[in-house]
Design a protein around this motif. Structure first.
Motif, PDB file in Angstrom:
ATOM      1  N   ALA A   1       0.845  -1.188   0.000  1.00 13.17           N
ATOM      2  CA  ALA A   1       0.000   0.000   0.000  1.00 13.17           C
ATOM      3  C   ALA A   1       0.882   1.241   0.000  1.00 13.17           C
ATOM      4  CB  ALA A   1      -0.921   0.000   1.213  1.00 13.17           C
ATOM      5  N   GLY A   2       0.534   2.192  -0.844  1.00 14.25           N
ATOM      6  CA  GLY A   2       1.308   3.421  -0.956  1.00 14.25           C
ATOM      7  C   GLY A   2       2.261   3.442  -2.137  1.00 14.25           C
ATOM      8  N   ASP A   3       2.491   2.289  -2.771  1.00 15.20           N
ATOM      9  CA  ASP A   3       3.371   2.238  -3.944  1.00 15.20           C
ATOM     10  C   ASP A   3       2.727   2.983  -5.109  1.00 15.20           C
ATOM     11  OD1 ASP A   3       5.266   0.731  -2.673  1.00 15.20           O
ATOM     12  OD2 ASP A   3       4.754  -1.148  -3.662  1.00 15.20           O
ATOM     13  N   ARG A   4       3.567   3.650  -5.904  1.00 16.93           N
ATOM     14  CA  ARG A   4       3.119   4.293  -7.133  1.00 16.93           C
ATOM     15  C   ARG A   4       3.234   3.274  -8.254  1.00 16.93           C
ATOM     16  NH1 ARG A   4       0.348   8.539  -7.143  1.00 16.93           N
ATOM     17  NH2 ARG A   4       1.358   9.416  -8.937  1.00 16.93           N
ATOM     18  N   VAL A   5       2.175   3.097  -9.039  1.00 17.64           N
ATOM     19  CA  VAL A   5       2.140   2.067 -10.076  1.00 17.64           C
ATOM     20  C   VAL A   5       1.581   2.619 -11.380  1.00 17.64           C
ATOM     21  CG1 VAL A   5       1.938   0.120  -8.476  1.00 17.64           C
ATOM     22  CG2 VAL A   5      -0.121   1.253  -9.291  1.00 17.64           C
ATOM     23  N   ARG A   6       1.842   1.874 -12.446  1.00 17.13           N
ATOM     24  CA  ARG A   6       1.294   2.163 -13.767  1.00 17.13           C
ATOM     25  C   ARG A   6       0.783   0.846 -14.330  1.00 17.13           C
ATOM     26  NH1 ARG A   6       4.453   6.178 -17.419  1.00 17.13           N
ATOM     27  NH2 ARG A   6       3.634   7.420 -15.737  1.00 17.13           N
ATOM     28  N   ILE A   7      -0.240   0.896 -15.177  1.00 14.70           N
ATOM     29  CA  ILE A   7      -0.829  -0.307 -15.760  1.00 14.70           C
ATOM     30  C   ILE A   7       0.069  -0.845 -16.865  1.00 14.70           C
ATOM     31  CG2 ILE A   7      -2.770  -1.207 -17.080  1.00 14.70           C
ATOM     32  CD1 ILE A   7      -4.568   0.699 -15.609  1.00 14.70           C
ATOM     33  N   ARG A   8       0.278  -2.156 -16.832  1.00 13.38           N
ATOM     34  CA  ARG A   8       1.012  -2.854 -17.886  1.00 13.38           C
ATOM     35  C   ARG A   8      -0.022  -3.610 -18.709  1.00 13.38           C
ATOM     36  NH1 ARG A   8       4.993  -7.601 -16.151  1.00 13.38           N
ATOM     37  NH2 ARG A   8       4.197  -6.791 -14.209  1.00 13.38           N
TER      38      ARG A   8
ATOM     39  N   GLY B   1      -1.718   4.628 -19.082  1.00 13.52           N
ATOM     40  CA  GLY B   1      -0.747   5.721 -19.130  1.00 13.52           C
ATOM     41  C   GLY B   1      -0.741   6.589 -17.881  1.00 13.52           C
ATOM     42  N   LEU B   2      -1.734   6.424 -17.007  1.00 17.45           N
ATOM     43  CA  LEU B   2      -1.780   7.213 -15.771  1.00 17.45           C
ATOM     44  C   LEU B   2      -0.993   6.509 -14.670  1.00 17.45           C
ATOM     45  CD1 LEU B   2      -5.557   8.210 -15.634  1.00 17.45           C
ATOM     46  CD2 LEU B   2      -3.645   9.572 -16.464  1.00 17.45           C
ATOM     47  N   THR B   3      -0.471   7.295 -13.752  1.00 16.44           N
ATOM     48  CA  THR B   3       0.205   6.755 -12.578  1.00 16.44           C
ATOM     49  C   THR B   3      -0.770   6.791 -11.418  1.00 16.44           C
ATOM     50  OG1 THR B   3       2.322   7.588 -13.377  1.00 16.44           O
ATOM     51  CG2 THR B   3       2.200   7.028 -11.054  1.00 16.44           C
ATOM     52  N   GLY B   4      -0.836   5.689 -10.663  1.00 15.40           N
ATOM     53  CA  GLY B   4      -1.766   5.606  -9.546  1.00 15.40           C
ATOM     54  C   GLY B   4      -1.079   5.183  -8.267  1.00 15.40           C
ATOM     55  N   THR B   5      -1.833   5.189  -7.185  1.00 15.28           N
ATOM     56  CA  THR B   5      -1.333   4.805  -5.869  1.00 15.28           C
ATOM     57  C   THR B   5      -2.122   3.603  -5.366  1.00 15.28           C
ATOM     58  OG1 THR B   5      -0.851   7.120  -5.395  1.00 15.28           O
ATOM     59  CG2 THR B   5      -0.907   5.621  -3.521  1.00 15.28           C
ATOM     60  N   VAL B   6      -1.411   2.587  -4.907  1.00 11.30           N
ATOM     61  CA  VAL B   6      -2.056   1.394  -4.363  1.00 11.30           C
ATOM     62  C   VAL B   6      -2.670   1.753  -3.010  1.00 11.30           C
ATOM     63  CG1 VAL B   6      -1.705  -0.969  -3.556  1.00 11.30           C
ATOM     64  CG2 VAL B   6      -0.439  -0.133  -5.543  1.00 11.30           C
ATOM     65  N   LEU B   7      -3.966   1.508  -2.860  1.00 16.47           N
ATOM     66  CA  LEU B   7      -4.661   1.810  -1.607  1.00 16.47           C
ATOM     67  C   LEU B   7      -4.704   0.605  -0.679  1.00 16.47           C
ATOM     68  CD1 LEU B   7      -7.654   3.862  -3.046  1.00 16.47           C
ATOM     69  CD2 LEU B   7      -5.510   4.722  -2.084  1.00 16.47           C
ATOM     70  N   GLU B   8      -4.994  -0.570  -1.234  1.00 17.19           N
ATOM     71  CA  GLU B   8      -5.032  -1.786  -0.418  1.00 17.19           C
ATOM     72  C   GLU B   8      -4.753  -3.000  -1.293  1.00 17.19           C
ATOM     73  OE1 GLU B   8      -9.578  -3.256  -0.025  1.00 17.19           O
ATOM     74  OE2 GLU B   8      -9.118  -1.430   1.094  1.00 17.19           O
ATOM     75  N   ILE B   9      -4.325  -4.074  -0.656  1.00 19.65           N
ATOM     76  CA  ILE B   9      -4.000  -5.316  -1.343  1.00 19.65           C
ATOM     77  C   ILE B   9      -4.689  -6.465  -0.633  1.00 19.65           C
ATOM     78  CG2 ILE B   9      -2.135  -6.883  -1.997  1.00 19.65           C
ATOM     79  CD1 ILE B   9      -0.307  -4.455  -2.090  1.00 19.65           C
ATOM     80  N   GLN B  10      -5.331  -7.347  -1.418  1.00 19.22           N
ATOM     81  CA  GLN B  10      -6.009  -8.507  -0.869  1.00 19.22           C
ATOM     82  C   GLN B  10      -5.646  -9.726  -1.698  1.00 19.22           C
ATOM     83  OE1 GLN B  10     -10.141  -7.524  -1.120  1.00 19.22           O
ATOM     84  NE2 GLN B  10     -10.075  -6.169   0.645  1.00 19.22           N
ATOM     85  N   PRO B  11      -5.665 -10.909  -1.097  1.00 17.52           N
ATOM     86  CA  PRO B  11      -5.411 -12.114  -1.886  1.00 17.52           C
ATOM     87  C   PRO B  11      -6.545 -12.342  -2.893  1.00 17.52           C
ATOM     88  CG  PRO B  11      -5.921 -12.668   0.396  1.00 17.52           C
ATOM     89  CD  PRO B  11      -5.880 -11.185   0.314  1.00 17.52           C
TER      90      PRO B  11
END
Length: 72
Positions: free
Chosen positions: A5-12, A21-31
């Motif tokens: 959570a908090g990592d900056r990511v882009r769609i592959r 093409g947009l950069t986003g921020t991971v809010l939460e991660i679930q299995p």
């Protein structure tokens, strides 16, 4: 690659074309219930557009590091 959570990511790839093409921020991660332990579902905020994507469709973007002058 483990996202947190908090990592900056882009769609592959070509999923969620409205955020491509947009950069986003991971809010939460679930299995992921469908893909088991090898994939995780990530909730990502792309400038107000909240999307849920698998981590295999995301690439972590490193923030540019600030360079300081060594001259005094």
């Amino acid at each position: 690659m483990q996202l947190t959570a908090g990592d900056r990511v882009r769609i592959r790839g070509l999923v969620q074309s409205d955020c491509f093409g947009l950069t986003g921020t991971v809010l939460e991660i679930q299995p992921s219930a469908l893909f088991g332990p090898r994939a995780q579902r990530c909730k990502v905020d792309f400038s107000g557009r909240i999307r849920r994507l698998l981590d295999v469709h995301l690439v972590r973007i490193e923030e540019p590091r600030r360079v300081r002058s060594s001259a005094a």
